[in-house]
Design a protein around this motif. Structure first.
Motif, mmCIF file in Angstrom:
data_model
loop_
_atom_site.group_PDB
_atom_site.id
_atom_site.type_symbol
_atom_site.label_atom_id
_atom_site.label_comp_id
_atom_site.label_asym_id
_atom_site.label_seq_id
_atom_site.Cartn_x
_atom_site.Cartn_y
_atom_site.Cartn_z
ATOM 1 N N ARG A 79 -9.291 21.384 24.395
ATOM 2 C CA ARG A 79 -9.989 20.886 25.602
ATOM 3 C C ARG A 79 -11.377 21.517 25.751
ATOM 4 O O ARG A 79 -11.562 22.689 25.422
ATOM 5 C CB ARG A 79 -9.133 21.228 26.834
ATOM 6 N N TYR A 121 0.362 21.251 29.553
ATOM 7 C CA TYR A 121 -0.231 20.050 30.137
ATOM 8 C C TYR A 121 0.890 19.165 30.663
ATOM 9 O O TYR A 121 1.780 18.766 29.889
ATOM 10 C CB TYR A 121 -1.018 19.254 29.090
ATOM 11 N N ASN A 122 0.861 18.854 31.950
ATOM 12 C CA ASN A 122 1.866 17.974 32.546
ATOM 13 C C ASN A 122 3.279 18.381 32.138
ATOM 14 O O ASN A 122 4.083 17.580 31.663
ATOM 15 C CB ASN A 122 1.571 16.508 32.175
ATOM 16 N N GLN A 132 -9.189 27.533 27.962
ATOM 17 C CA GLN A 132 -8.919 28.945 28.241
ATOM 18 C C GLN A 132 -7.997 29.572 27.194
ATOM 19 O O GLN A 132 -7.970 30.792 27.021
ATOM 20 C CB GLN A 132 -8.238 29.079 29.612
ATOM 21 N N THR A 133 -7.215 28.752 26.530
ATOM 22 C CA THR A 133 -6.191 29.238 25.597
ATOM 23 C C THR A 133 -6.730 30.185 24.517
ATOM 24 O O THR A 133 -6.046 31.163 24.170
ATOM 25 C CB THR A 133 -5.456 28.020 24.977
HETATM 26 C C1 LIG Z 1 -4.170 17.326 31.265
HETATM 27 C C2 LIG Z 1 -3.834 18.674 31.882
HETATM 28 C C3 LIG Z 1 -2.585 18.851 32.450
HETATM 29 C C4 LIG Z 1 -2.223 20.095 32.975
HETATM 30 N N1 LIG Z 1 -0.947 20.285 33.451
HETATM 31 C C5 LIG Z 1 -0.551 21.521 33.824
HETATM 32 C C6 LIG Z 1 0.819 21.772 34.168
HETATM 33 O O1 LIG Z 1 1.669 20.890 34.127
HETATM 34 N N2 LIG Z 1 1.166 23.025 34.552
HETATM 35 C C7 LIG Z 1 0.254 24.037 34.578
HETATM 36 O O2 LIG Z 1 0.626 25.157 34.926
HETATM 37 N N3 LIG Z 1 -1.035 23.844 34.226
HETATM 38 C C8 LIG Z 1 -1.460 22.609 33.846
HETATM 39 N N4 LIG Z 1 -2.755 22.407 33.449
HETATM 40 C C9 LIG Z 1 -3.692 23.528 33.465
HETATM 41 C C10 LIG Z 1 -3.739 24.213 32.101
HETATM 42 O O3 LIG Z 1 -2.568 24.947 31.916
HETATM 43 C C11 LIG Z 1 -4.987 25.058 32.078
HETATM 44 O O4 LIG Z 1 -6.073 24.220 31.723
HETATM 45 C C12 LIG Z 1 -4.964 26.305 31.235
HETATM 46 O O5 LIG Z 1 -6.262 26.853 31.286
HETATM 47 C C13 LIG Z 1 -4.549 26.197 29.769
HETATM 48 O O6 LIG Z 1 -5.127 25.111 29.086
HETATM 49 P P1 LIG Z 1 -6.588 25.097 28.360
HETATM 50 O O7 LIG Z 1 -6.527 25.852 27.073
HETATM 51 O O8 LIG Z 1 -6.844 23.647 28.116
HETATM 52 O O9 LIG Z 1 -7.562 25.705 29.302
HETATM 53 C C14 LIG Z 1 -3.155 21.160 32.970
HETATM 54 C C15 LIG Z 1 -4.430 20.940 32.405
HETATM 55 C C16 LIG Z 1 -4.759 19.731 31.862
HETATM 56 C C17 LIG Z 1 -6.113 19.538 31.222
#
Ligand SMILES: Cc1cc2nc3c(=O)[nH]c(=O)nc-3n(C[C@H](O)[C@H](O)[C@H](O)COP(=O)(O)O)c2cc1C
Length: 191
Positions: A14, A85-86, A18-19
């Protein structure tokens, strides 16, 4: 026996993700251990297309896939850092994993889940375990859920929360236990 090779898969592509902060943290903690070599396998850098067929069925592999396969094949264990995600793992991670199969066989896999919320992405972690089993690999029992990643880790992948340092120690200890056990068993096979 040489050092164990334990790469860390970064399961998020994405924009503004943050990962990688958590992936850098665990990769550094792994590499600091005697007897472990570790580097990052970043899916954003590989940029695999949607899977049309597994690597071994193709004579026209997409760029990077053969190298990815060799990195997984040469690993003694894997760490997968997945965002949630979701309530699941992202499609881009499943897409990447599905390109290969024998490369994962009988390898221990530690899963770290990353979320922006308070639950640490445990749904994604639990679901990814099922996938890992189907790949012929062994998800280790240790969990490593990261909550509120945006504030708990900095850009360099450092944390001021001692609980995460403790979790990392326990997680790596357990991963190493399974890695050693399976490597010893594999050594029997190779005579
Ligand atoms: C499409 C989408 C769905 C997400 N759904 C959830 C979720 O179901 N539960 C949650 O705790 N965080 C959710 N998040 C937040 C992500 O966990 C958050 O973006 C976190 O920083 C880790 O992902 P990243 O590496 O994309 O940043 C969602 C983010 C996105 C973009």
């Amino acid at each position: 026996m040489g050092a164990f090779n334990i790469p860390v898969i970064v399961g998020s592509t994405r924009r503004g993700r943050q990962t990688p902060k958590v992936a850098r943290f665990i990769q550094r903690r792994l590499a600091e251990r005697d007897g472990i070599e570790s580097d990052l396998l970043d899916l954003a850098q590989y940029d695999f297309p949607i899977m049309e067929e597994r690597l071994r069925q193709r004579d026209d592999p997409p760029p990077g896939l053969t190298e990815f396969s060799e990195r997984i094949a040469g690993a003694d264990a894997l760490v997968i850092v997945t965002p949630e995600y979701n309530s699941g793992y992202p499609g881009v991670l499943k897409n990447a994993l599905d390109h290969l199969l024998p490369e994962y066989r009988r390898k221990p896999v530690g899963i770290i889940s990353v979320s922006a919320g308070p639950w640490g992405g445990l749904s994604a972690l639990t679901q990814l375990r099922q996938v890992v089993l189907s790949l012929g690999a062994l998800p280790i029992p240790a969990k490593f859920p990261v909550r509120q990643v945006q504030s708990s880790f900095d850009e360099e992948g450092e944390t001021e929360d001692p609980a995460y340092e403790k979790s990392a120690e326990r997680f790596i200890d357990e991963l190493l236990w399974y890695t050693e056990a399976l490597a010893a068993r594999r050594a029997l096979d190779s005579g």
